[in-house]
Design a protein around this motif. Structure first.
Motif, mmCIF file in Angstrom:
data_model
loop_
_atom_site.group_PDB
_atom_site.id
_atom_site.type_symbol
_atom_site.label_atom_id
_atom_site.label_comp_id
_atom_site.label_asym_id
_atom_site.label_seq_id
_atom_site.Cartn_x
_atom_site.Cartn_y
_atom_site.Cartn_z
ATOM 1 N N ILE A 16 63.518 29.740 -6.256
ATOM 2 C CA ILE A 16 63.133 28.312 -6.269
ATOM 3 C C ILE A 16 64.401 27.484 -6.180
ATOM 4 N N ALA A 17 64.367 26.429 -5.385
ATOM 5 C CA ALA A 17 65.460 25.458 -5.310
ATOM 6 C C ALA A 17 64.864 24.056 -5.372
ATOM 7 N N VAL A 18 65.447 23.228 -6.219
ATOM 8 C CA VAL A 18 65.015 21.826 -6.367
ATOM 9 C C VAL A 18 66.159 20.948 -5.906
ATOM 10 N N GLY A 19 65.875 20.075 -4.944
ATOM 11 C CA GLY A 19 66.936 19.224 -4.397
ATOM 12 C C GLY A 19 66.424 17.845 -4.053
ATOM 13 N N ARG A 20 67.337 17.016 -3.503
ATOM 14 C CA ARG A 20 67.022 15.632 -3.141
ATOM 15 C C ARG A 20 67.951 15.203 -2.022
ATOM 16 N N ASN A 21 67.586 14.087 -1.423
ATOM 17 C CA ASN A 21 68.431 13.545 -0.360
ATOM 18 C C ASN A 21 69.743 13.041 -0.931
ATOM 19 N N VAL A 40 52.269 42.103 -8.097
ATOM 20 C CA VAL A 40 52.030 40.875 -8.830
ATOM 21 C C VAL A 40 50.954 40.038 -8.122
ATOM 22 N N THR A 41 50.166 39.281 -8.875
ATOM 23 C CA THR A 41 49.068 38.475 -8.325
ATOM 24 C C THR A 41 49.555 37.033 -8.052
ATOM 25 N N PRO A 42 48.837 36.300 -7.201
ATOM 26 C CA PRO A 42 49.218 34.902 -6.928
ATOM 27 C C PRO A 42 49.220 34.038 -8.190
ATOM 28 N N ALA A 43 48.322 34.313 -9.121
ATOM 29 C CA ALA A 43 48.279 33.500 -10.336
ATOM 30 C C ALA A 43 49.533 33.681 -11.169
ATOM 31 N N VAL A 44 50.043 34.939 -11.216
ATOM 32 C CA VAL A 44 51.271 35.197 -11.987
ATOM 33 C C VAL A 44 52.457 34.499 -11.329
ATOM 34 N N ILE A 45 52.521 34.541 -10.008
ATOM 35 C CA ILE A 45 53.627 33.867 -9.310
ATOM 36 C C ILE A 45 53.557 32.360 -9.563
ATOM 37 N N GLY A 46 52.341 31.786 -9.493
ATOM 38 C CA GLY A 46 52.203 30.351 -9.747
ATOM 39 C C GLY A 46 52.597 29.973 -11.158
ATOM 40 N N GLU A 47 52.258 30.805 -12.134
ATOM 41 C CA GLU A 47 52.641 30.519 -13.517
ATOM 42 C C GLU A 47 54.146 30.607 -13.690
ATOM 43 N N ALA A 48 54.798 31.568 -13.000
ATOM 44 C CA ALA A 48 56.261 31.661 -13.079
ATOM 45 C C ALA A 48 56.922 30.406 -12.497
ATOM 46 N N ILE A 49 56.357 29.863 -11.416
ATOM 47 C CA ILE A 49 56.899 28.612 -10.835
ATOM 48 C C ILE A 49 56.746 27.474 -11.825
ATOM 49 N N LYS A 50 55.590 27.379 -12.482
ATOM 50 C CA LYS A 50 55.353 26.291 -13.439
ATOM 51 C C LYS A 50 56.314 26.371 -14.617
ATOM 52 N N GLN A 51 56.630 27.600 -15.075
ATOM 53 C CA GLN A 51 57.565 27.736 -16.189
ATOM 54 C C GLN A 51 59.003 27.448 -15.777
ATOM 55 N N ALA A 52 59.346 27.783 -14.544
ATOM 56 C CA ALA A 52 60.723 27.543 -14.089
ATOM 57 C C ALA A 52 60.980 26.050 -13.865
ATOM 58 N N VAL A 53 60.025 25.352 -13.262
ATOM 59 C CA VAL A 53 60.172 23.902 -12.991
ATOM 60 C C VAL A 53 59.091 23.195 -13.799
ATOM 61 N N SER A 54 59.526 22.536 -14.847
ATOM 62 C CA SER A 54 58.556 21.937 -15.764
ATOM 63 C C SER A 54 57.815 20.758 -15.156
ATOM 64 N N ASP A 55 58.492 19.976 -14.342
ATOM 65 C CA ASP A 55 57.866 18.774 -13.786
ATOM 66 C C ASP A 55 58.083 18.746 -12.284
#
Length: 586
Positions: A16-21, A40-55
């Motif tokens: 995951i990478a979070v960036g801006r202009n 791994v299932t899609p739900a587990v991957i989605g939950e890992a994304i939610k935990q890594a990026v809170s907002d």
């Protein structure tokens, strides 16, 4: 400021990478790498994304998928305008792709164009794969706006690094369990492969011999596809000592210039770079395209499509809008005009109503003034009349008034008097004294009273007074009486008066008595209603009691018939006015 979240995953790792202009480039605020278990299932991957990026709310979501998740074919088409290529590519792809459906997302890039043909690289993704990606995004609480092919995004980042270098170059992006190999010509990817690598630990050396074999096969396939064009250089995405053995092997065995280049070289990074920076090349390439406003090379959520035919709808809408605007302006103008007229009408109506009120008040005052004037014209001063009657009647030794009643109806004043006289001859004297230009005298009845020695005779007389003639007389507007009229009754000698009809018939006497009673009641009612001062003019003496009035109506045996002074004269309120002899004819 636009913010992006770029996501990709394979069977072993989520990145995951979070960036801006940032000006003409991008700035990376945070990077994450999460190890994934096998299967791994899609739900587990989605939950890992939610935990890594809170907002991640409000961020533009970019998803990169590997070459192994799609099917790619090179398609040659006849020369056609760019607007017609999307339909031509799908039509040809339905023949050449092994598995494809009408509803499969398809996108392509144009590789080469000559006078005879157009060469494109088409790619399709199955709806099942697309559904799994949507499940991951739903579990992560994000909505994907772009779904890109990872080798194309890495090639876009490399193109920025190379600048104006249009040589044929091979790039290698080594992951934990696979590697993306692609050939770029003139900044455009021409050939790509994704190869699987044997499972090794993260800190172990790369399988150099296996990678070299895959690189040789990729160069050979690209050369065959590019009509003999050879690869001139190699770029390895990454940094550190882990890629150095591979770089030396390529340089020694293939005699090609090889460089190791980190994708974060020209990017502002907050914090320390990730352990394996080369694995983020596709993520940074997608964010760079979005920051520069460039179209993603392959985007399954926004594929190339035939431009929609221009319709006249916009033109018609414009005409309709102009028409409505014109109609609105006209309507406003008409409304303002009518409103102004309505205000003027309201003002004039107010003035008219005020005038009506003034006229109504003036009319009311005028009517009241007329009533006052009419009252003044028809009014009668009974005190003045009584004074005149007192002055003209015989003395108190010959005649006395026992009862007097006054009334005023329609300008005619009536004075009814019950008079007692000393002798019968005094009756005519009293009547003649009451006569005048504006007076008419009518006798009602006479009878002898035996119980009063001094005034044995009594009679009733009604004196009618014309108020109009009285006013004319007082104003001096009448005609000269001496020159134009015959002598009045007042000037005639008593002996010349016509004989007074005195009927002694009992029936006449009874009728006179009845009329008297009616007259008394009528006079009293009218006096109470029309002349409030009538009560003051009533003279009631004590000797005119009912016993005196009801004496015998028969005249003396030796005297003339004096039961009735005159002929029937009608009601007392409105007596029949007979023109007396010698009265001035008005």
């Amino acid at each position: 400021m636009a913010k992006y979240i770029a996501i990709e995953w394979d069977s072993a790792e989520l990145r995951i990478a979070v960036g801006r202009n940032r000006g003409q480039g991008i700035a990376i605020d945070e990077t994450h790498a999460v190890a994934l278990d096998e299967g791994v299932t899609p739900a587990v991957i989605g939950e890992a994304i939610k935990q890594a990026v809170s907002d991640a709310k409000g961020m533009e979501t970019l998803i990169a998928i590997p070459r192994s998740a799609v099917e790619i074919r090179q398609i040659q088409l006849p020369v056609a305008p760019p607007d017609e290529l999307p339909e031509m590519v799908r039509f040809q792809a339905m023949r050449q792709f092994s598995t494809i459906g009408e509803d499969w997302p398809l996108d392509f890039v144009e590789l080469d164009r000559t006078d005879q043909q157009v060469q494109v690289l088409a790619s399709v993704i199955s709806p099942n794969t697309l559904k799994e990606i949507e499940q991951v995004c739903e579990a992560a609480g994000v909505v994907a706006q772009h779904l890109c092919l990872r080798p194309f995004a890495s090639a876009d980042l490399l193109k920025q690094h190379l600048g104006g270098d249009n040589s044929c170059r091979l790039f290698a992006d080594v992951m934990s369990s696979s590697a993306d190999l692609g050939v770029v010509v003139n900044g455009q990817i021409a050939f790509m492969r994704t190869v699987r690598l044997p499972a090794v630990a993260e800190d172990a050396e790369l399988p150099i011999q296996g990678l070299m074999g895959e690189i040789r096969r990729t160069i050979a396939a690209a050369s065959n596809q590019l009509s003999g064009q050879q690869v001139a250089a190699v770029t390895l995405f990454g940094s550190g000592t882990r890629l150095e053995p591979l770089r030396k092997a390529i340089h020694a065995q293939l005699k090609l210039d090889t460089e190791i280049w980190s994708p974060f070289t020209n990017v502002r990074l907050r914090g320390e770079p990730p352990t394996h920076p080369g694995r983020y090349a596709a993520l940074l390439g997608m964010m760079l395209n979005q920051a520069e406003g460039a179209r993603q090379a392959i985007d399954f959520l926004n594929p190339r499509q035939r431009p929609k035919a221009k319709s006249n709808r916009e033109k018609y809408l414009l005409y309709a809008t102009l028409g409505l605007a014109t109609a609105a302006v006209l309507a406003i103008g008409v409304f303002l005009t009518f409103d102004q007229k309505n205000r003027k009408i309201r003002d004039l109506t107010g003035v008219r109503e005020a005038s009506k009120l003034s006229v109504s008040k003036a009319t009311e005052l005028s009517n009241q003034a007329k009533l006052v004037a009419l009252f003044n014209e028809q009014s009668l001063s009974f005190l003045d009349e009584i004074s005149d009657i007192s002055a003209t009647m015989p003395g108190a030794d010959d005649a006395r008034v026992a009862k007097m009643t006054g009334s005023l109806v329609n300008g005619i004043g009536n004075i009814t008097m019950d008079i007692k006289v000393r002798g019968f001859e005094h009756i005519s004297e009293v009547e003649n004294s009451l006569k005048d230009v504006d007076r008419h005298v009518a006798g009602k009845r006479s009878r002898e009273r035996g119980n009063d020695e001094n005034f044995p005779w009594s009679f009733q007389t009604v004196t009618s007074i014309d108020t109009l003639k009285k006013r004319e007389k007082e104003a001096g507007s009448g005609v000269d009486e001496d020159a134009t009229t015959e002598p009045s009754d007042d000037d005639a000698p008593p002996s010349d008066d016509p004989p007074i009809d005195r009927d002694t018939d009992e029936s006449d006497t009874d009728e006179s008595d009845t009329d008297e009673s009616d007259t008394d009641e009528s006079d009293t009612d009218e006096s109470d209603t029309d002349e409030p001062d009538t009560d003051e003019s009533d003279t009631d003496e004590s000797d005119t009691d009912e016993s005196d009035t009801d004496n015998s109506d028969e005249p003396p045996a030796d005297g003339p018939d004096n039961t009735k002074l005159t002929s029937e004269s009608g009601e007392v309120d409105e007596p029949t006015i007979e023109k007396p002899a010698g009265r001035i004819d008005e």
